[in-house]
Design a protein around this motif. Structure first.
Motif, PDB file in Angstrom:
ATOM      1  N   PRO A 146       9.574  -6.914   5.521  1.00 30.32           N
ATOM      2  CA  PRO A 146       9.457  -7.405   4.146  1.00 30.32           C
ATOM      3  C   PRO A 146       9.424  -6.265   3.130  1.00 30.32           C
ATOM      4  CG  PRO A 146       7.914  -8.534   5.589  1.00 30.32           C
ATOM      5  CD  PRO A 146       8.495  -7.408   6.400  1.00 30.32           C
ATOM      6  N   LEU A 147      10.074  -6.470   1.992  1.00 37.09           N
ATOM      7  CA  LEU A 147      10.142  -5.435   0.970  1.00 37.09           C
ATOM      8  C   LEU A 147       8.759  -5.099   0.419  1.00 37.09           C
ATOM      9  CD1 LEU A 147      13.273  -6.588  -1.078  1.00 37.09           C
ATOM     10  CD2 LEU A 147      13.182  -4.846   0.721  1.00 37.09           C
ATOM     11  N   ASP A 148       7.874  -6.091   0.395  1.00 37.94           N
ATOM     12  CA  ASP A 148       6.556  -5.875  -0.211  1.00 37.94           C
ATOM     13  C   ASP A 148       5.505  -5.369   0.778  1.00 37.94           C
ATOM     14  OD1 ASP A 148       6.267  -8.176   1.276  1.00 37.94           O
ATOM     15  OD2 ASP A 148       5.484  -9.409  -0.371  1.00 37.94           O
ATOM     16  N   GLU A 149       5.884  -5.155   2.030  1.00 33.50           N
ATOM     17  CA  GLU A 149       4.913  -4.786   3.058  1.00 33.50           C
ATOM     18  C   GLU A 149       4.108  -3.526   2.715  1.00 33.50           C
ATOM     19  OE1 GLU A 149       5.104  -4.558   7.853  1.00 33.50           O
ATOM     20  OE2 GLU A 149       6.378  -3.100   6.793  1.00 33.50           O
ATOM     21  N   PRO A 150       4.729  -2.441   2.208  1.00 40.79           N
ATOM     22  CA  PRO A 150       3.929  -1.243   1.914  1.00 40.79           C
ATOM     23  C   PRO A 150       2.840  -1.482   0.878  1.00 40.79           C
ATOM     24  CG  PRO A 150       6.274  -0.703   1.984  1.00 40.79           C
ATOM     25  CD  PRO A 150       6.171  -2.201   1.986  1.00 40.79           C
ATOM     26  N   PHE A 151       3.088  -2.361  -0.095  1.00 43.39           N
ATOM     27  CA  PHE A 151       2.088  -2.647  -1.111  1.00 43.39           C
ATOM     28  C   PHE A 151       0.913  -3.420  -0.514  1.00 43.39           C
ATOM     29  CE2 PHE A 151       5.877  -1.694  -3.436  1.00 43.39           C
ATOM     30  CZ  PHE A 151       5.449  -1.127  -4.631  1.00 43.39           C
ATOM     31  N   GLU A 179      -7.929  -4.330   3.275  1.00 40.90           N
ATOM     32  CA  GLU A 179      -9.207  -3.783   3.753  1.00 40.90           C
ATOM     33  C   GLU A 179      -8.949  -2.867   4.945  1.00 40.90           C
ATOM     34  OE1 GLU A 179     -12.135  -3.943   2.622  1.00 40.90           O
ATOM     35  OE2 GLU A 179     -12.173  -5.634   1.218  1.00 40.90           O
ATOM     36  N   PRO A 180      -9.700  -1.761   5.072  1.00 41.61           N
ATOM     37  CA  PRO A 180     -10.797  -1.309   4.216  1.00 41.61           C
ATOM     38  C   PRO A 180     -10.362  -0.327   3.133  1.00 41.61           C
ATOM     39  CG  PRO A 180     -10.752   0.047   6.167  1.00 41.61           C
ATOM     40  CD  PRO A 180      -9.589  -0.925   6.295  1.00 41.61           C
ATOM     41  N   HIS A 181      -9.057  -0.233   2.860  1.00 41.64           N
ATOM     42  CA  HIS A 181      -8.570   0.811   1.957  1.00 41.64           C
ATOM     43  C   HIS A 181      -8.825   0.498   0.496  1.00 41.64           C
ATOM     44  CE1 HIS A 181      -6.724   2.126   5.599  1.00 41.64           C
ATOM     45  NE2 HIS A 181      -5.906   1.101   5.654  1.00 41.64           N
ATOM     46  N   PHE A 182      -8.834  -0.804   0.144  1.00 42.17           N
ATOM     47  CA  PHE A 182      -8.961  -1.172  -1.260  1.00 42.17           C
ATOM     48  C   PHE A 182      -9.600  -2.552  -1.351  1.00 42.17           C
ATOM     49  CE2 PHE A 182      -7.472  -2.156  -5.592  1.00 42.17           C
ATOM     50  CZ  PHE A 182      -7.791  -0.954  -6.215  1.00 42.17           C
ATOM     51  N   PRO A 183     -10.452  -2.783  -2.358  1.00 40.26           N
ATOM     52  CA  PRO A 183     -11.211  -4.043  -2.393  1.00 40.26           C
ATOM     53  C   PRO A 183     -10.426  -5.256  -2.885  1.00 40.26           C
ATOM     54  CG  PRO A 183     -11.837  -2.655  -4.242  1.00 40.26           C
ATOM     55  CD  PRO A 183     -10.939  -1.825  -3.378  1.00 40.26           C
ATOM     56  N   VAL A 184      -9.285  -5.030  -3.566  1.00 40.07           N
ATOM     57  CA  VAL A 184      -8.513  -6.157  -4.103  1.00 40.07           C
ATOM     58  C   VAL A 184      -7.203  -6.271  -3.326  1.00 40.07           C
ATOM     59  CG1 VAL A 184      -7.423  -7.167  -6.139  1.00 40.07           C
ATOM     60  CG2 VAL A 184      -9.492  -5.762  -6.393  1.00 40.07           C
ATOM     61  N   PRO A 185      -6.975  -7.329  -2.572  1.00 35.81           N
ATOM     62  CA  PRO A 185      -5.710  -7.493  -1.850  1.00 35.81           C
ATOM     63  C   PRO A 185      -4.536  -7.634  -2.829  1.00 35.81           C
ATOM     64  CG  PRO A 185      -7.376  -9.003  -1.027  1.00 35.81           C
ATOM     65  CD  PRO A 185      -7.911  -8.428  -2.293  1.00 35.81           C
ATOM     66  N   PHE A 186      -3.378  -7.185  -2.403  1.00 37.06           N
ATOM     67  CA  PHE A 186      -2.190  -7.246  -3.249  1.00 37.06           C
ATOM     68  C   PHE A 186      -1.905  -8.665  -3.731  1.00 37.06           C
ATOM     69  CE2 PHE A 186       2.400  -7.846  -3.779  1.00 37.06           C
ATOM     70  CZ  PHE A 186       2.685  -6.864  -4.711  1.00 37.06           C
ATOM     71  N   GLU A 187      -2.094  -9.648  -2.861  1.00 35.25           N
ATOM     72  CA  GLU A 187      -1.752 -11.030  -3.216  1.00 35.25           C
ATOM     73  C   GLU A 187      -2.665 -11.599  -4.308  1.00 35.25           C
ATOM     74  OE1 GLU A 187      -3.960 -11.099   0.788  1.00 35.25           O
ATOM     75  OE2 GLU A 187      -2.320  -9.976  -0.153  1.00 35.25           O
ATOM     76  N   GLN A 188      -3.744 -10.906  -4.620  1.00 32.70           N
ATOM     77  CA  GLN A 188      -4.638 -11.382  -5.667  1.00 32.70           C
ATOM     78  C   GLN A 188      -4.330 -10.786  -7.045  1.00 32.70           C
ATOM     79  OE1 GLN A 188      -8.803 -11.175  -4.683  1.00 32.70           O
ATOM     80  NE2 GLN A 188      -8.540 -12.251  -2.734  1.00 32.70           N
ATOM     81  N   LEU A 189      -3.335  -9.922  -7.118  1.00 29.40           N
ATOM     82  CA  LEU A 189      -2.975  -9.356  -8.421  1.00 29.40           C
ATOM     83  C   LEU A 189      -2.449 -10.460  -9.335  1.00 29.40           C
ATOM     84  CD1 LEU A 189      -1.216  -6.060  -7.285  1.00 29.40           C
ATOM     85  CD2 LEU A 189      -3.528  -6.330  -8.216  1.00 29.40           C
ATOM     86  N   GLY A 190      -2.765 -10.352 -10.610  1.00 26.91           N
ATOM     87  CA  GLY A 190      -2.430 -11.418 -11.542  1.00 26.91           C
ATOM     88  C   GLY A 190      -1.012 -11.402 -12.060  1.00 26.91           C
ATOM     89  N   ALA A 191      -0.370 -10.239 -12.072  1.00 24.04           N
ATOM     90  CA  ALA A 191       0.973 -10.135 -12.648  1.00 24.04           C
ATOM     91  C   ALA A 191       2.005 -10.861 -11.792  1.00 24.04           C
ATOM     92  CB  ALA A 191       1.361  -8.669 -12.800  1.00 24.04           C
ATOM     93  N   ASP A 192       3.117 -11.197 -12.421  1.00 24.31           N
ATOM     94  CA  ASP A 192       4.271 -11.770 -11.720  1.00 24.31           C
ATOM     95  C   ASP A 192       5.067 -10.598 -11.154  1.00 24.31           C
ATOM     96  OD1 ASP A 192       6.498 -13.092 -10.816  1.00 24.31           O
ATOM     97  OD2 ASP A 192       7.200 -13.726 -12.805  1.00 24.31           O
ATOM     98  N   ILE A 193       4.885 -10.299  -9.858  1.00 19.05           N
ATOM     99  CA  ILE A 193       5.505  -9.135  -9.225  1.00 19.05           C
ATOM    100  C   ILE A 193       6.608  -9.612  -8.292  1.00 19.05           C
ATOM    101  CG2 ILE A 193       5.131  -7.056  -7.858  1.00 19.05           C
ATOM    102  CD1 ILE A 193       2.197  -7.135  -8.704  1.00 19.05           C
TER     103      ILE A 193
END
Length: 262
Positions: A90-95, A101-115
């Motif tokens: 998947p193109l978005d896999e690196p993000f 977890e445990p690298h960052f507290p906010v998962p990518f899928e929870q970002l609010g922007a339309d990415i």
């Protein structure tokens, strides 16, 4: 590795991130630590649409994205353009991996922007900007980008080690005639002897290729973490003296520097 401090205040201690304005179009090249300050500025300017071009996914080119505040804003759209990933991954896999977890507290899928993610192999148009990618020599792969707009050309060529073969001519041709070439130049010739195969160029590689390709202005980029402002400015002076007979303008990429191709 970001290297903040007094010794790097002029040439910059952030990892790669370049902002490009083409009329109303905003294009960002890579998401290193510099993208944090860029995001803060874009929010002040109420900019709600960004095109992000990713050269590759080594940490120094991606590590700033979790701190890019527009990505948390539901009113922002971010279009990410990158090359096809090996094995159909998947193109978005690196993000997702960067922010799990445990690298960052906010998962990518929870970002609010339309990415949105877009596969870019043969090139594309971003509004009136023509974008052409070209593979370069770096462990794991890397893409250079040629941006053409309003009769001017910018080439962003980072993380590249010359092939020492016929493929080098194709890379030079890709940069041919550029008004501005942002080109990686991480090592002195002596340093390169110890780091051959690491996927990076010498100062002389960058300058000689730019001269052969008829580039107008060269910004030496992707500074080694061990190189201070004083060291880099000394190297720049030597290069300017050594290649004084050429028409090429040689500069250093600097923190916050603005170059207008008018």
């Amino acid at each position: 590795m970001a290297t903040p401090g007094e010794a790097t205040v002029r040439c910059g201690g952030n990892t790669p991130c370049v902002e490009v304005r083409c009329g109303s179009r905003l294009i960002v090249l890579d998401a290193g630590t510099g993208i944090r300050e860029l995001g803060l500025e874009l929010e002040k300017q109420l900019i709600a649409q960004v095109d992000l071009l990713m050269s590759h996914f080594h940490m120094d080119h991606l590590q700033g994205f979790p701190f890019f505040t527009p990505s948390y804003n539901p009113g922002t759209r971010i279009d990410v353009h990158l090359a096809r990933r090996d094995g159909g991954r998947p193109l978005d896999e690196p993000f997702h991996k960067l922010m799990e977890e445990p690298h960052f507290p906010v998962p990518f899928e929870q970002l609010g922007a339309d990415i949105r993610f877009h596969e870019m192999n043969g090139g594309c148009r971003l509004g009136e900007v023509r974008v052409t990618p070209h593979p370069v020599n770096h462990p794991g792969g890397c893409m250079a980008f040629r941006l053409e707009y309003g009769g001017k050309t910018l080439v962003y060529l980072t993380d590249h080690e010359p092939y020492a073969g016929p493929q080098d001519q194709a890379v030079r041709d890709f940069t041919r005639g550029a008004d501005l070439l942002i080109r990686e130049a991480q090592y002195t010739a002596i340093e390169y002897q110890l780091k051959r195969g690491w996927g990076h160029s010498t100062f002389d590689d960058a300058v000689c290729d730019a001269i052969e390709a008829g580039v107008k202005k060269l910004a030496l980029f992707h500074h080694d973490p061990e190189h201070s402002d004083l060291f880099l400015e000394g190297e720049l002076g030597e290069l300017q003296r050594k290649y004084a007979q050429s028409a090429l303008e040689i500069t250093l990429a600097r923190e916050g520097q603005c170059v207008e191709l008018a």
